[in-house]
Design a protein around this motif. Structure first.
Motif, short mmCIF file in Angstrom:
data_model
loop_
_atom_site.label_atom_id
_atom_site.label_comp_id
_atom_site.label_asym_id
_atom_site.label_seq_id
_atom_site.Cartn_x
_atom_site.Cartn_y
_atom_site.Cartn_z
N GLU A 93 0.83 -1.19 0.00
CA GLU A 93 0.00 0.00 0.00
C GLU A 93 0.87 1.25 0.00
OE1 GLU A 93 -2.68 -0.09 3.23
OE2 GLU A 93 -3.82 -1.82 2.49
N ARG A 94 0.35 2.31 -0.64
CA ARG A 94 1.13 3.53 -0.78
C ARG A 94 1.51 4.11 0.58
NH1 ARG A 94 -1.03 8.29 -4.59
NH2 ARG A 94 -0.63 6.62 -6.10
N GLY A 95 0.59 4.08 1.56
CA GLY A 95 0.88 4.62 2.88
C GLY A 95 1.99 3.86 3.58
N ALA A 96 1.95 2.52 3.48
CA ALA A 96 2.98 1.70 4.11
C ALA A 96 4.32 1.90 3.43
CB ALA A 96 2.57 0.22 4.06
N GLU A 97 4.31 2.06 2.10
CA GLU A 97 5.56 2.28 1.37
C GLU A 97 6.17 3.63 1.76
OE1 GLU A 97 7.01 2.91 -3.27
OE2 GLU A 97 5.32 1.58 -2.83
#
Length: 298
Positions: A148-152
């Motif tokens: 996910e973009r947030g986790a990345e």
């Protein structure tokens, strides 16, 4: 801790032998990474004791899973290059391709702002000369293929913080302070740009030749980019959610070439062309306070 556990284990043997009386069941729980022992009094049924032991074990497992979810492990990474920039101009390039992060001629101010997810003008403890030192770096981060973009983004921030701490011996902490800011607000006539209804394949903000183009991006990202343009902290007070398309003519020279925009003139252009305005106010801002950094060798 384990010796203490074995010492207390005689309590459980009373249940196995039927000699429970008023002795207590040893209840082991995990709290803040340490073992604590709480005695349950007046337990006389061995079956009930076993059920409670099972419940404790499930609770401990859930606590471990919950803690792991809240504090993801630091991803593996490799620093291929981290050095003072050799670029002669002021152009800055930053390229992010999943786990590959490359930057050329990026200032320490912008590097810290990206690593700690704060605004560039909310950094204290270093003088402007130190913050305007420029660096080149290339970092390879091992990330799952589908993330996910947030986790990345969070993983990238933690790696950048670790690299800066290692190379520059940075010691810093964050805190919230009330600071003077410029707030983007909707003007009286309402907005004059369009909401993007479909999920875009790409989005971003491009500033070139005295023009600003917001391509399927948010008002909060617009505020962050205007921060660099006017040399002051800009916050989003529009109340507009989602992504938008907006084209704006800037009144002065491009901020990326070194000169900041006159915020009052920019506010006038924004009101005429986009139905937005800039207002001076104060707001609680997350700041970064640098306690120590070793920059002499750089």
């Amino acid at each position: 801790r384990f010796r203490e556990t074995r010492r207390k284990a005689h309590v459980l043997r009373h249940f196995r032998s039927g000699k429970s009386r008023e002795c207590s069941l040893l209840h082991t729980i995990v709290e803040q990474g340490r073992l604590y022992f709480i005695l349950w009094n007046e337990v006389s049924n061995r079956r009930e004791a076993k059920m409670r032991i099972a419940a404790v074990a499930l609770g401990m497992a859930a606590a471990v899973v919950s803690t792991s979810a809240q504090t993801p492990a630091m991803p593996m990474y490799r620093v291929d290059n981290f050095a003072p920039s050799t670029a002669t101009g002021r152009a800055v390039t930053v390229h992010l391709n999943h786990g590959d992060l490359t930057a050329q001629n990026i200032s320490l101010r912008m590097l810290l702002a990206d690593a700690f997810a704060i605004q560039p003008d909310a950094i204290f403890g270093l003088d402007s000369a130190a913050l305007e030192r420029h660096f080149d770096f290339r970092i390879a981060i091992e990330l799952p293929e589908h993330m996910e973009r947030g986790a990345e983004t969070d993983a990238r921030h933690r790696v950048l913080q670790a690299v800066i701490a290692d190379r520059l011996k940075l010691v810093a902490h964050t805190k919230v302070e009330d600071l003077p800011v410029l707030a983007i607000q909707v003007a009286e006539g309402g907005i004059k740009f369009h909401f993007v209804t479909e999920h875009p394949d790409s989005s971003g903000i491009n500033i070139a030749n005295n023009r600003l183009n917001l391509d399927a991006d948010s008002m909060s990202h617009l505020a962050h980019d205007l921060d660099d343009q006017v040399g002051r902290i800009v916050v989003d007070r529009t109340g507009l959610k989602g992504n938008y398309e907006l084209d704006l003519t800037l009144p002065g020279s491009n901020g990326r070439s070194g000169a900041h925009q006159d915020w009052a003139a920019l506010s006038k252009n924004m009101e005429q062309q986009a139905g937005l305005t800039l207002v001076e106010t104060t707001a609680p801002i997350q700041t970064l306070v640098v306690e120590h950094a070793e920059l002499a060798a750089w």
